[in-house]
Design a protein around this motif. Structure first.
Motif, PDB file in Angstrom:
ATOM      1  N   GLN A 116     -16.565 -41.305  64.382  1.00 52.36           N
ATOM      2  CA  GLN A 116     -15.717 -42.364  63.873  1.00 52.36           C
ATOM      3  C   GLN A 116     -15.494 -43.237  65.310  1.00 52.36           C
ATOM      4  OE1 GLN A 116     -12.025 -41.113  62.424  1.00 52.36           O
ATOM      5  NE2 GLN A 116     -12.999 -40.804  60.413  1.00 52.36           N
ATOM      6  N   LYS A 171     -18.363 -35.625  62.113  1.00 51.70           N
ATOM      7  CA  LYS A 171     -18.375 -36.858  61.128  1.00 51.70           C
ATOM      8  C   LYS A 171     -17.035 -37.508  60.710  1.00 51.70           C
ATOM      9  CE  LYS A 171     -23.138 -35.804  59.138  1.00 51.70           C
ATOM     10  NZ  LYS A 171     -23.346 -34.686  60.070  1.00 51.70           N
ATOM     11  N   ASP A 172     -16.133 -36.624  60.790  1.00 50.46           N
ATOM     12  CA  ASP A 172     -15.046 -37.228  60.356  1.00 50.46           C
ATOM     13  C   ASP A 172     -13.808 -37.198  61.453  1.00 50.46           C
ATOM     14  OD1 ASP A 172     -14.475 -34.383  60.931  1.00 50.46           O
ATOM     15  OD2 ASP A 172     -13.760 -34.116  58.966  1.00 50.46           O
ATOM     16  N   LYS A 215     -13.225 -46.744  60.487  1.00 52.28           N
ATOM     17  CA  LYS A 215     -13.463 -45.034  60.530  1.00 52.28           C
ATOM     18  C   LYS A 215     -13.706 -44.508  59.443  1.00 52.28           C
ATOM     19  CE  LYS A 215     -10.765 -44.647  64.722  1.00 52.28           C
ATOM     20  NZ  LYS A 215      -9.541 -43.831  65.401  1.00 52.28           N
ATOM     21  N   PRO A 216     -13.002 -44.447  58.343  1.00 52.96           N
ATOM     22  CA  PRO A 216     -13.395 -43.899  57.135  1.00 52.96           C
ATOM     23  C   PRO A 216     -14.865 -44.435  56.397  1.00 52.96           C
ATOM     24  CG  PRO A 216     -11.719 -45.304  56.664  1.00 52.96           C
ATOM     25  CD  PRO A 216     -11.747 -45.103  58.169  1.00 52.96           C
ATOM     26  N   THR A 253     -17.384 -42.455  58.338  1.00 49.93           N
ATOM     27  CA  THR A 253     -17.454 -41.023  57.728  1.00 49.93           C
ATOM     28  C   THR A 253     -18.167 -41.085  56.625  1.00 49.93           C
ATOM     29  OG1 THR A 253     -15.406 -40.536  59.019  1.00 49.93           O
ATOM     30  CG2 THR A 253     -16.306 -39.147  57.344  1.00 49.93           C
ATOM     31  N   GLU A 260     -21.455 -38.985  55.802  1.00 47.17           N
ATOM     32  CA  GLU A 260     -21.731 -37.830  54.828  1.00 47.17           C
ATOM     33  C   GLU A 260     -22.548 -38.213  53.481  1.00 47.17           C
ATOM     34  OE1 GLU A 260     -17.476 -37.078  54.001  1.00 47.17           O
ATOM     35  OE2 GLU A 260     -17.498 -35.839  55.832  1.00 47.17           O
TER      36      GLU A 260
END
Length: 416
Positions: free
Chosen positions: A191, A242-243, A387-388, A391, A395
């Motif tokens: 992120q 990744k998160d 940011k999300p 991710t 993913e």
């Protein structure tokens, strides 16, 4: 040095502030006090004391009164000050904050001074552009800082890598070679959206665009998606989460373990790296984030400070004189060398040529950018949909779908 109040002690790390207008006459031989708000950890005590003493010696009727402010809650405090009466004369603000203060219609327009006195045509774009709102220059660039690549020379040598890559394609090849035998080619958190922004800009994309005052999020544009594709490929050549972002865990501490070949960070991370692992002293190298073409670094987010003058400043003429000194070659050189900052003008980059990390930063800053110049952009960052989105893509979710949702969230927030 005249007696003056330093309302708070200074430390060392991020910026100073001042500006003016030149329309008000002096006060006929009386001492004039210029009230200045600076941000905590902006400059060192030594720099501020040297500047103040020199300035007051050269301007016998002026005293500089500096108050140190904390970044937390500063937005509300600045807005209250510029809407009130009686000062301060000069305020340091983050370069991306200028738009929200200009939105009050209570900042002094410094466009004329920018062209006539301050050499605005040579300013770093990442400082100058966010200081310009509606065609008027309200923020005077003061200093800059941006991300570079910090690398472990031992790991480069062990992998047979002779030196920094010249292009993004070479960077991927080198990083893949480094990502072996228990070492990470790069630690890039999933992120780290500031780094992603640079790749998007390098592809010709934007985070958001302004069409006649209506802002629209554009992470779903083809150019922005290409930037995210490159980020995903680079991020896969290491074990970054990744998160999470680069502060969770702090990437400097991860790099300090000695098994990470590269991170993307500002040079101030070096102090944290060496504190965690003094054995890395002398083993760190630096280069600008590579661009698509050799000789042109990647576009990079430029942080730093601009200097503003409120309309209600009691002595704008004296304030402008201080700005001219701080933004001029002498004190820009002093500041850059003392604090490890990038000077406000591209033509001054050579003054830090002897400082390897800062020189790499200055090379990148010439191609620097700032976040979208909307008064509401701070609200986007507060509940950051980028940011999300990152991710989700990392993913394995559909990139266009995730980008469209993030773009809609940005659009909604910028319309508030």
């Amino acid at each position: 040095m005249k007696n003056r109040l330093l309302a708070c002690p200074l430390a060392a790390a991020t910026a100073l502030a001042l500006a003016g207008c030149g329309l008000l006459p002096g006060t006929g031989g009386q001492t004039r006090t210029v009230d200045i708000w600076l941000m905590r950890d902006s400059v060192s005590d030594d720099f501020l004391n040297r500047f103040t003493e020199a300035y007051e010696d050269e301007h016998g009727d002026v005293e500089l009164n500096v108050t140190i402010q904390d970044w937390t809650g500063i937005g509300k405090k600045v807005i209250e000050a510029i809407k009130g009466g009686g000062g301060p004369d000069l305020i340091e603000v983050g370069n991306t904050q200028v738009a929200q203060y200009a939105d009050t219609d209570r900042l002094f327009d410094l466009t004329l001074e920018s062209v006539r006195d301050l050499g605005g045509e040579d300013w770093l774009p990442g400082l100058a552009e966010p200081g310009s709102v509606g065609g008027s220059q309200y923020g005077i660039p003061w200093y800059a800082a941006n991300r570079i690549v910090i690398y472990n020379k031992d790991l480069f040598a062990a992998a047979g890598v002779d030196g920094p890559p010249a292009t993004r394609a070479e960077w991927l090849d080198v990083t893949e070679k480094l990502n072996r035998q228990g070492s990470q080619g790069i630690y890039l958190a999933g992120q780290d959206w500031y780094t992603l922004a640079g790749f998007i800009w390098d592809e010709g994309g934007e985070l958001a665009v302004d069409d006649g005052g209506v802002w629209t999020g554009t992470l779903d544009s083809p150019a922005a998606l290409r930037g995210m594709d490159f980020y995903k490929e680079l991020q896969s050549l290491g074990s970054g989460p990744k998160d999470a972002d680069e502060q969770n865990p702090p990437q400097a501490e991860v790099f300090a373990r000695g098994d990470v070949a590269q991170i993307v960070a500002v040079p101030s991370a070096v102090a944290a790296i060496l504190k965690a692992n003094p054995a890395l002293e002398g083993k760190l190298g630096y280069f600008p984030i590579p661009g698509k073409k050799a000789g042109t670094p990647c576009a990079v987010f430029t942080g730093g400070s601009d200097l503003i003058i409120p309309e209600n400043a009691p002595d704008r003429a004296a304030a402008l004189d201080v700005v001219k000194a701080l933004a001029g070659e002498k004190w820009q050189t002093e500041l850059a060398r003392a604090m490890g900052y990038v000077p406000n003008k591209k033509s001054l980059a050579s003054v830090v040529s002897g400082q390897e990390a800062t020189a790499a930063m200055a090379a990148g800053a010439a191609n620097g950018r700032a976040t979208p110049n909307s008064p509401q952009w701070a609200s986007v960052e507060g509940d950051n949909p980028i940011k999300p989105f990152m991710t989700a893509v990392l993913e394995g979710e559909n990139a266009e779908k995730a980008a469209r949702a993030a773009s809609e969230a940005i659009t909604d927030t910028l319309a508030e």
